[in-house]
Design a protein around this motif. Sequence first.
Motif, PDB file in Angstrom:
ATOM      1  N   GLY A  47       0.897  -1.063  -0.024  1.00  8.54           N
ATOM      2  CA  GLY A  47       0.148   0.088   0.331  1.00  8.54           C
ATOM      3  C   GLY A  47       0.656   1.236  -0.107  1.00  8.54           C
ATOM      4  O   GLY A  47       0.088   2.480  -0.094  1.00  8.54           O
ATOM      5  N   GLY A  48       2.244   1.115  -0.074  1.00  7.18           N
ATOM      6  CA  GLY A  48       3.018   2.381   0.089  1.00  7.18           C
ATOM      7  C   GLY A  48       3.259   2.685  -1.101  1.00  7.18           C
ATOM      8  O   GLY A  48       3.387   2.119  -2.276  1.00  7.18           O
ATOM      9  N   GLY A  49       3.437   4.074  -1.341  1.00  4.14           N
ATOM     10  CA  GLY A  49       3.973   4.728  -2.587  1.00  4.14           C
ATOM     11  C   GLY A  49       5.510   5.162  -2.692  1.00  4.14           C
ATOM     12  O   GLY A  49       6.251   4.228  -2.117  1.00  4.14           O
ATOM     13  N   HIS A  50       5.717   6.272  -3.073  1.00  9.91           N
ATOM     14  CA  HIS A  50       7.235   6.771  -3.241  1.00  9.91           C
ATOM     15  C   HIS A  50       7.636   7.576  -1.929  1.00  9.91           C
ATOM     16  O   HIS A  50       8.706   7.768  -1.850  1.00  9.91           O
ATOM     17  CB  HIS A  50       7.306   7.627  -4.441  1.00  9.91           C
ATOM     18  CG  HIS A  50       8.576   8.038  -4.679  1.00  9.91           C
ATOM     19  ND1 HIS A  50       9.525   7.063  -5.249  1.00  9.91           N
ATOM     20  CD2 HIS A  50       9.415   9.098  -4.606  1.00  9.91           C
ATOM     21  CE1 HIS A  50      10.748   7.816  -5.424  1.00  9.91           C
ATOM     22  NE2 HIS A  50      10.732   8.982  -5.160  1.00  9.91           N
ATOM     23  N   MET A  51       6.440   7.947  -1.135  1.00 10.87           N
ATOM     24  CA  MET A  51       7.105   8.603   0.077  1.00 10.87           C
ATOM     25  C   MET A  51       6.654   7.925   1.096  1.00 10.87           C
ATOM     26  O   MET A  51       6.074   8.297   2.038  1.00 10.87           O
ATOM     27  CB  MET A  51       6.153  10.209  -0.143  1.00 10.87           C
ATOM     28  CG  MET A  51       6.467  10.682  -1.247  1.00 10.87           C
ATOM     29  SD  MET A  51       7.845  11.559  -1.328  1.00 10.87           S
ATOM     30  CE  MET A  51       8.107  12.782  -0.240  1.00 10.87           C
ATOM     31  N   LEU A  52       7.331   6.850   1.603  1.00  8.63           N
ATOM     32  CA  LEU A  52       7.184   6.176   2.551  1.00  8.63           C
ATOM     33  C   LEU A  52       7.286   6.841   4.049  1.00  8.63           C
ATOM     34  O   LEU A  52       6.761   6.553   4.936  1.00  8.63           O
ATOM     35  CB  LEU A  52       8.243   4.920   2.757  1.00  8.63           C
ATOM     36  CG  LEU A  52       7.820   3.944   1.811  1.00  8.63           C
ATOM     37  CD1 LEU A  52       9.201   2.798   1.442  1.00  8.63           C
ATOM     38  CD2 LEU A  52       6.532   3.454   1.473  1.00  8.63           C
ATOM     39  N   MET A  53       8.141   7.964   4.152  1.00  7.26           N
ATOM     40  CA  MET A  53       8.540   8.632   5.192  1.00  7.26           C
ATOM     41  C   MET A  53       7.312   9.509   5.760  1.00  7.26           C
ATOM     42  O   MET A  53       7.043   9.769   6.907  1.00  7.26           O
ATOM     43  CB  MET A  53       9.689   9.316   5.262  1.00  7.26           C
ATOM     44  CG  MET A  53       9.778  10.753   4.223  1.00  7.26           C
ATOM     45  SD  MET A  53       9.458  10.090   2.617  1.00  7.26           S
ATOM     46  CE  MET A  53      11.329   9.899   2.357  1.00  7.26           C
ATOM     47  N   HIS A  54       6.336   9.683   4.976  1.00  5.27           N
ATOM     48  CA  HIS A  54       4.905  10.548   5.122  1.00  5.27           C
ATOM     49  C   HIS A  54       3.894   9.693   5.107  1.00  5.27           C
ATOM     50  O   HIS A  54       2.915   9.731   5.818  1.00  5.27           O
ATOM     51  CB  HIS A  54       4.824  11.518   3.993  1.00  5.27           C
ATOM     52  CG  HIS A  54       5.826  12.567   3.932  1.00  5.27           C
ATOM     53  ND1 HIS A  54       5.906  13.310   4.781  1.00  5.27           N
ATOM     54  CD2 HIS A  54       6.764  12.698   2.820  1.00  5.27           C
ATOM     55  CE1 HIS A  54       7.025  14.474   4.413  1.00  5.27           C
ATOM     56  NE2 HIS A  54       7.332  13.835   3.451  1.00  5.27           N
ATOM     57  N   GLU A  55       4.043   8.517   4.337  1.00  2.00           N
ATOM     58  CA  GLU A  55       2.869   7.670   4.159  1.00  2.00           C
ATOM     59  C   GLU A  55       2.734   6.581   5.364  1.00  2.00           C
ATOM     60  O   GLU A  55       1.625   6.349   5.775  1.00  2.00           O
ATOM     61  CB  GLU A  55       2.921   6.861   2.907  1.00  2.00           C
ATOM     62  CG  GLU A  55       2.681   7.603   1.824  1.00  2.00           C
ATOM     63  CD  GLU A  55       3.211   7.102   0.312  1.00  2.00           C
ATOM     64  OE1 GLU A  55       2.947   7.666  -0.708  1.00  2.00           O
ATOM     65  OE2 GLU A  55       3.877   5.992   0.365  1.00  2.00           O
ATOM     66  N   THR A  56       3.950   6.081   5.802  1.00  2.72           N
ATOM     67  CA  THR A  56       3.893   5.066   6.849  1.00  2.72           C
ATOM     68  C   THR A  56       5.286   5.450   7.529  1.00  2.72           C
ATOM     69  O   THR A  56       5.936   4.530   7.825  1.00  2.72           O
ATOM     70  CB  THR A  56       4.127   3.576   6.209  1.00  2.72           C
ATOM     71  OG1 THR A  56       5.034   3.437   5.277  1.00  2.72           O
ATOM     72  CG2 THR A  56       2.870   3.349   5.214  1.00  2.72           C
ATOM     73  N   PRO A  57       5.279   6.444   8.520  1.00  2.00           N
ATOM     74  CA  PRO A  57       6.434   7.113   9.109  1.00  2.00           C
ATOM     75  C   PRO A  57       6.653   5.855  10.319  1.00  2.00           C
ATOM     76  O   PRO A  57       7.858   5.741  10.419  1.00  2.00           O
ATOM     77  CB  PRO A  57       6.042   8.337   9.866  1.00  2.00           C
ATOM     78  CG  PRO A  57       4.762   8.319   9.769  1.00  2.00           C
ATOM     79  CD  PRO A  57       4.193   7.522   8.458  1.00  2.00           C
ATOM     80  N   GLU A  58       5.858   5.220  11.038  1.00  2.00           N
ATOM     81  CA  GLU A  58       5.947   4.549  12.055  1.00  2.00           C
ATOM     82  C   GLU A  58       6.600   3.002  11.500  1.00  2.00           C
ATOM     83  O   GLU A  58       7.441   2.677  12.076  1.00  2.00           O
ATOM     84  CB  GLU A  58       4.736   4.176  13.132  1.00  2.00           C
ATOM     85  CG  GLU A  58       3.960   5.361  13.643  1.00  2.00           C
ATOM     86  CD  GLU A  58       3.303   6.170  12.699  1.00  2.00           C
ATOM     87  OE1 GLU A  58       2.793   5.901  11.543  1.00  2.00           O
ATOM     88  OE2 GLU A  58       2.814   7.270  13.273  1.00  2.00           O
ATOM     89  N   TYR A  59       5.952   2.865  10.572  1.00  2.00           N
ATOM     90  CA  TYR A  59       6.490   1.360   9.858  1.00  2.00           C
ATOM     91  C   TYR A  59       7.842   1.532   9.235  1.00  2.00           C
ATOM     92  O   TYR A  59       8.857   0.556   9.667  1.00  2.00           O
ATOM     93  CB  TYR A  59       5.428   0.642   8.691  1.00  2.00           C
ATOM     94  CG  TYR A  59       6.040  -0.573   8.077  1.00  2.00           C
ATOM     95  CD1 TYR A  59       5.695  -1.650   8.902  1.00  2.00           C
ATOM     96  CD2 TYR A  59       6.400  -0.687   6.924  1.00  2.00           C
ATOM     97  CE1 TYR A  59       5.988  -2.746   8.370  1.00  2.00           C
ATOM     98  CE2 TYR A  59       6.704  -1.858   6.436  1.00  2.00           C
ATOM     99  CZ  TYR A  59       6.373  -3.041   7.194  1.00  2.00           C
ATOM    100  OH  TYR A  59       6.703  -4.143   6.687  1.00  2.00           O
ATOM    101  N   LEU A  60       7.991   2.733   8.734  1.00  2.00           N
ATOM    102  CA  LEU A  60       9.519   2.879   8.128  1.00  2.00           C
ATOM    103  C   LEU A  60      10.517   2.975   9.175  1.00  2.00           C
ATOM    104  O   LEU A  60      11.512   2.553   9.311  1.00  2.00           O
ATOM    105  CB  LEU A  60       9.506   4.336   7.441  1.00  2.00           C
ATOM    106  CG  LEU A  60      10.848   4.907   6.841  1.00  2.00           C
ATOM    107  CD1 LEU A  60      11.531   3.834   5.697  1.00  2.00           C
ATOM    108  CD2 LEU A  60      10.798   6.093   6.342  1.00  2.00           C
ATOM    109  N   ALA A  61      10.149   3.804  10.360  1.00  2.00           N
ATOM    110  CA  ALA A  61      10.872   3.811  11.759  1.00  2.00           C
ATOM    111  C   ALA A  61      11.241   2.455  12.120  1.00  2.00           C
ATOM    112  O   ALA A  61      12.418   2.226  12.783  1.00  2.00           O
ATOM    113  CB  ALA A  61      10.414   5.003  12.560  1.00  2.00           C
ATOM    114  N   ASP A  62      10.343   1.720  12.523  1.00  2.00           N
ATOM    115  CA  ASP A  62      10.469   0.455  13.186  1.00  2.00           C
ATOM    116  C   ASP A  62      11.582  -0.348  12.228  1.00  2.00           C
ATOM    117  O   ASP A  62      12.269  -1.322  12.603  1.00  2.00           O
ATOM    118  CB  ASP A  62       9.168  -0.462  12.794  1.00  2.00           C
ATOM    119  CG  ASP A  62       8.064   0.225  13.943  1.00  2.00           C
ATOM    120  OD1 ASP A  62       8.701   0.949  14.997  1.00  2.00           O
ATOM    121  OD2 ASP A  62       7.119  -0.183  14.011  1.00  2.00           O
TER     122      ASP A  62
END
Length: 86
Positions: A47-62
């Motif tokens: 479900g993520g696009g090109h801007m993971l840091m904005h779209e799924t910040p918690e998942y990216l950080a984890d």
Amino acid sequence: FHLLDRLGDVPTPALVMCGDRDMITPRFLSRRLHAALADSTYVEVRGGGHMLMHETPEYLADNLRCFAEAVLPDVWRARPAIAEAG
């Protein structure tokens, strides 16, 4: 210039993350990058696009935290001491 054929020489572990709905950098390019690197971890975000840091910040950080813990366990454990010293 094209360096894909030299990525196998990179000694540093890498984390390659991409969104399965990224319209700017298609998944096949992220998979190619992952395959070319000597030591990489691949994570595809549903479900993520090109801007993971904005779209799924918690998942990216984890994922970044888990990667850092796995790759640099001694540095990660020393993190609180480093923060206190600063």
